[in-house]
Write a protein that holds these residues in place. Sequence first.
Motif, PDB file in Angstrom:
ATOM      1  N   PRO A  44     -55.648  41.826  41.128  1.00 47.05           N
ATOM      2  CA  PRO A  44     -56.106  42.138  39.764  1.00 47.05           C
ATOM      3  C   PRO A  44     -57.578  42.538  39.729  1.00 47.05           C
ATOM      4  CG  PRO A  44     -54.855  40.120  39.768  1.00 47.05           C
ATOM      5  CD  PRO A  44     -55.066  40.482  41.186  1.00 47.05           C
ATOM      6  N   ALA A  56     -51.318  35.880  40.993  1.00 47.33           N
ATOM      7  CA  ALA A  56     -51.026  37.302  40.801  1.00 47.33           C
ATOM      8  C   ALA A  56     -50.407  37.903  42.043  1.00 47.33           C
ATOM      9  CB  ALA A  56     -52.305  38.037  40.437  1.00 47.33           C
ATOM     10  N   GLN A  65     -46.712  36.803  42.455  1.00 45.08           N
ATOM     11  CA  GLN A  65     -45.799  37.395  41.475  1.00 45.08           C
ATOM     12  C   GLN A  65     -45.560  38.859  41.807  1.00 45.08           C
ATOM     13  OE1 GLN A  65     -46.821  38.210  37.335  1.00 45.08           O
ATOM     14  NE2 GLN A  65     -45.466  36.552  36.776  1.00 45.08           N
ATOM     15  N   THR A  72     -49.011  38.539  35.733  1.00 39.15           N
ATOM     16  CA  THR A  72     -50.325  38.130  36.203  1.00 39.15           C
ATOM     17  C   THR A  72     -51.174  39.324  36.599  1.00 39.15           C
ATOM     18  OG1 THR A  72     -49.295  37.779  38.334  1.00 39.15           O
ATOM     19  CG2 THR A  72     -49.713  35.837  37.026  1.00 39.15           C
ATOM     20  N   GLY A  73     -50.557  40.468  36.798  1.00 39.48           N
ATOM     21  CA  GLY A  73     -51.333  41.642  37.194  1.00 39.48           C
ATOM     22  C   GLY A  73     -52.028  42.314  36.025  1.00 39.48           C
ATOM     23  N   GLY A  74     -51.503  42.126  34.822  1.00 42.18           N
ATOM     24  CA  GLY A  74     -52.165  42.674  33.656  1.00 42.18           C
ATOM     25  C   GLY A  74     -51.709  44.075  33.296  1.00 42.18           C
ATOM     26  N   ASN A 128     -56.122  41.228  31.897  1.00 42.76           N
ATOM     27  CA  ASN A 128     -55.247  40.361  32.689  1.00 42.76           C
ATOM     28  C   ASN A 128     -55.496  38.919  32.261  1.00 42.76           C
ATOM     29  OD1 ASN A 128     -57.753  39.853  34.125  1.00 42.76           O
ATOM     30  ND2 ASN A 128     -57.303  41.776  35.159  1.00 42.76           N
ATOM     31  N   SER A 181     -56.413  36.184  33.638  1.00 42.55           N
ATOM     32  CA  SER A 181     -57.381  35.264  34.218  1.00 42.55           C
ATOM     33  C   SER A 181     -58.592  35.026  33.331  1.00 42.55           C
ATOM     34  CB  SER A 181     -57.855  35.781  35.574  1.00 42.55           C
ATOM     35  OG  SER A 181     -58.532  37.005  35.400  1.00 42.55           O
ATOM     36  N   VAL A 182     -59.036  36.053  32.596  1.00 49.00           N
ATOM     37  CA  VAL A 182     -60.265  35.865  31.814  1.00 49.00           C
ATOM     38  C   VAL A 182     -60.041  34.924  30.636  1.00 49.00           C
ATOM     39  CG1 VAL A 182     -60.023  37.706  30.122  1.00 49.00           C
ATOM     40  CG2 VAL A 182     -62.260  37.175  31.017  1.00 49.00           C
ATOM     41  N   LEU A 214     -59.031  28.547  31.721  1.00 47.51           N
ATOM     42  CA  LEU A 214     -59.817  27.355  31.446  1.00 47.51           C
ATOM     43  C   LEU A 214     -61.288  27.481  31.770  1.00 47.51           C
ATOM     44  CD1 LEU A 214     -57.766  24.256  32.554  1.00 47.51           C
ATOM     45  CD2 LEU A 214     -58.698  24.766  30.321  1.00 47.51           C
ATOM     46  N   GLU A 215     -61.610  28.173  32.856  1.00 50.01           N
ATOM     47  CA  GLU A 215     -63.004  28.252  33.315  1.00 50.01           C
ATOM     48  C   GLU A 215     -63.908  28.714  32.211  1.00 50.01           C
ATOM     49  OE1 GLU A 215     -61.980  26.634  36.331  1.00 50.01           O
ATOM     50  OE2 GLU A 215     -64.068  27.225  36.109  1.00 50.01           O
TER      51      GLU A 215
END
Lengths: 382, 312, 298
Positions: A105, A174, A177, B136-138, B231, B233-234, B237-238
């Motif tokens: 990603p 990612a 998957q 998950t790849g967006g 995607n 990830s942004v 939680l972080e």
Amino acid sequence: MSSCRLSCWAVAALLAVQTASASAQDTIKIGVITDRVASAKFYAEPVTRGVELGAKVLNDKGGALGKKLQLIIEDDQNKPDVSAAKARKLVDDGVAAIVSNTGSPATQQAQTVSLETRTLHLTPANSADTLTTLLDNPYFFQTGPLASIQLATLMAYTKSRGFKAVAIVRDNSALSQSFADSFRQGLDKVGIKVALEEVIPQGATSAVANLQKVRAEKVDAILQAGVLGPEMLQFFRAYQQLGMKEPILGSYNLSIPAYLTMAKDLMEGVVFVDAFDLDKPEAKLFADVYVKEYGEPPSSLPAYGWDGIRLLALAMEKAGSLDKEKLRAAMQSTTSFVGAIGAKGASWGFRDGKRTGFDPQGAVVRVIKDNKHGPVVYAGQK
Amino acid sequence: MPGASRVLAWLAAIVAASALAFWLGGYATDVYRKMLIWIALALSYNFLFGIAGQVAFSHFAFAGVGAYAVVILAHKIGLPFGIAFIGALALCALLAYIVALPATRLEGFYLALATLAFSQLVLVVIDEGGSLTGGTGGIANYRLPPVLGFAIRGPWYTVLLVLLVALTLWTLVRLDHSAFGRACRAIRDNAVAAAAMGVDVRRVKVLAFTLTSTLAGLAGIAYAYVDNVINPSVFGLENIFLLLFMIIIGGSGSHLGAIIGAIVVYLAPFLLEPIVGHGFLVVFGVLVVLTILFQPAGLAGLLTWRAARQAT
Amino acid sequence: MEDLPELIVSATASGCIYALVALAYLLILRPTSVINFAIGEWAATGAFIGVAVLTPLAWPRLEGPYWLALVAVLVILGLLGWLVEVVTVRPLIRRGAGITSPILALLGVLVIFRESLTMLFGADPLPSPPPFGFKRVALGPFAGASQQFLIIGATFAVFVAVWLFFERTVWGRAFEAVALNRRAAALIGINLRRVTALAFAAGAMVAGLAGLLMTPLTSAHYMMGLPLAIQGFTALVIGGVGRVEGALLGGLLLAFVEQLGARYLPIPSGLTLGFPFVLLIVFLFLRPGGLIAPREAC
């Protein structure tokens, strides 16, 4: 006396300034985006090491276009928005090309920058098939072993065993998957049924439930799709604990040596895809250089980086300059580069206008024996 | 400050911040744009956390809902952009309202955990959404379509982000200085006393949560077009921890504090990274602890304290 | 259904880990009302100490005996817990700064611990050997890894010890008194500072123990803290904050729902990741007191 000393200092200063600015022109800057601290560090770090080694050896021989290669390495922590920001930073720094050694990603998001700024962008080791399809970016090239090629190679090796139904096991990252999706498509193509797809999430404390489900389905084999770190350990523990016997076929991340330490004694007989055959002369050459530099034999990962930087240098020589369009065209027209990576007889090439360079016949199959990566038992897809 | 000069001050700030966009190069623009989005998020989170007193961990989830909703509606389903935009905001508001109704019955950290669970569920839905959400790849390969015939690109998009921050700030300042804002603060300080004074505690809490979460969704929509890639990830939680740290270090409850905190926490890694590498997060953790222990009013508190001292 | 007994062993072992984390929360929460979200990082610290003592993978590379790792974890975590209490929590409580401040400060502590672990031990997962080997142990139809049985045994031992502490010792009663009414407890002469310090130290030790016990199954890695913190908190909410037994019940229930659901529910595996969060939400809203009612003040 004092005027002489003054003029001496002036001359010395002038010379210093001149050599400084001259040496700034004497290098070709190449940007490398890598992950030094987060979840992709496992494979990003060895690949980057291969790039560094490759650049060093190339520089010893004079570099490219008569200038030395200078690597500017940025850490994106496997965060896609940071990766895009770092790509912009590298472009501002004046790099001739960007190498992405990080999660898929992140590489994807950095492509926005390479497309916009028309900068040559190479990922030597990412294997996601979608990297060249989600975005039509003519400046982006991928030489990593595509998940689809990995699956096809595995299936060719096991064709004689007549698998009818398999289970796919993945985690929720990612990479995993994307592997699972590609595997599924490849399996559909050869008519093998995916009986079940199980997910071992990050933070799981046991994979027993998942593998019991697999056991109950009575599949012919289990395909491990890019499962990372701790989840991989859970998988093997549960497999052993449940006394399972189904053959395990894995993607190329099982070629990471760290897993052999982590899952010691648990991976006997596991079949996995790799792209590294030490019998190949180019591979042997690379391995010798690596051992001399780092004191330990290399896995396949640094070889991807090694080949990547050499591909870039070759494109530069072919283009004859650092002009962006010429570089892109030179890269696209590379059709048979024999590198350290790949089975015997395979070569890198962006044939038919494709931007994925890994030779479909270039993957090999190996088996883990005695906690070591065993020798190559199969190559290509025939 | 009297009305006209205040309006002038706002305009001057907006023009200055926008002019900067035309002057910056590629990398600096990227940094500036993402910083503006963080400022917008920090402002709305500051209202929710600092002024309304709700410790919620769902802010980034709503930004994610906004971003994914607009991209899916406009580019996967193909609706006209205006409709997609309004649809995305409406979805955020609706979802925030549904979450707020039960959530505001919880106190303190229990609210935090409930909203954390909600945001993790949103992530699971996005991750497992298959080709609709890109997993998950967006999702990539889309661009902001021309708005009113004008293609907003380059520095003009940065100007748009400046306007987003200005709009967010203006909205929140107006709310803060209204009866609604006073009610929020009263509930934050002592909900029982506020109820005794006639404040409809439930209604105010739900409204505060819904409004600020929708503003977060708006920032998310803006984020979607910065890199033209989204995607999951942004939105994890972080970043919610980082947002919380921004508010604490900047000074919780103060709009200026939110802006200062966002700028400091966002820019510090760029400065610290060459020196301490990844360890800058330890610096943040230490700063947060120090701030809570010694300077609860944060950096903004330091500024106003100095201003007060200079005035005497 | 030969799967069920094995699944029960696996779920019980996972549930025990969650229960230990929940217990760690509870030990700190009851006397101080502070929710210490950094508990996950303390478990991770215990895990890494285990690796450092038992294997050659991390300094000091002792490759020592298991009891040494156990002692090291308890001592180091006890000290760290006490230190954190003195430095970050005590000044806030003394100042009367409300409940949210210590909780937020502990979030800062969480980040400090996690980044320090990454800097000290690197980003790769590190395994540690289980003390009784990798054998498959079977008690009748119930079969599992030896480590899982060790976890179950150790957890029950810890819970019995803590229960006895609360029920039968003077210190334990002091804890309960402080939990019920801080001011009254101080008035009758209980040293609040000591109780708070002991609470943090004990919570840290229990968390560290959880980390040490789970490492042979999952390896020690710097990302392990946050999921544990969430799972442990969910277990706490399910079981109820009032009683020690609640932590155990909550942990077991969470693990059983997770694993039995993953095994038997006909939904795509990816969605089962949502179970713990759905459970947390359900219990927070429908039964915030948890399953076991707290002890009434007499």
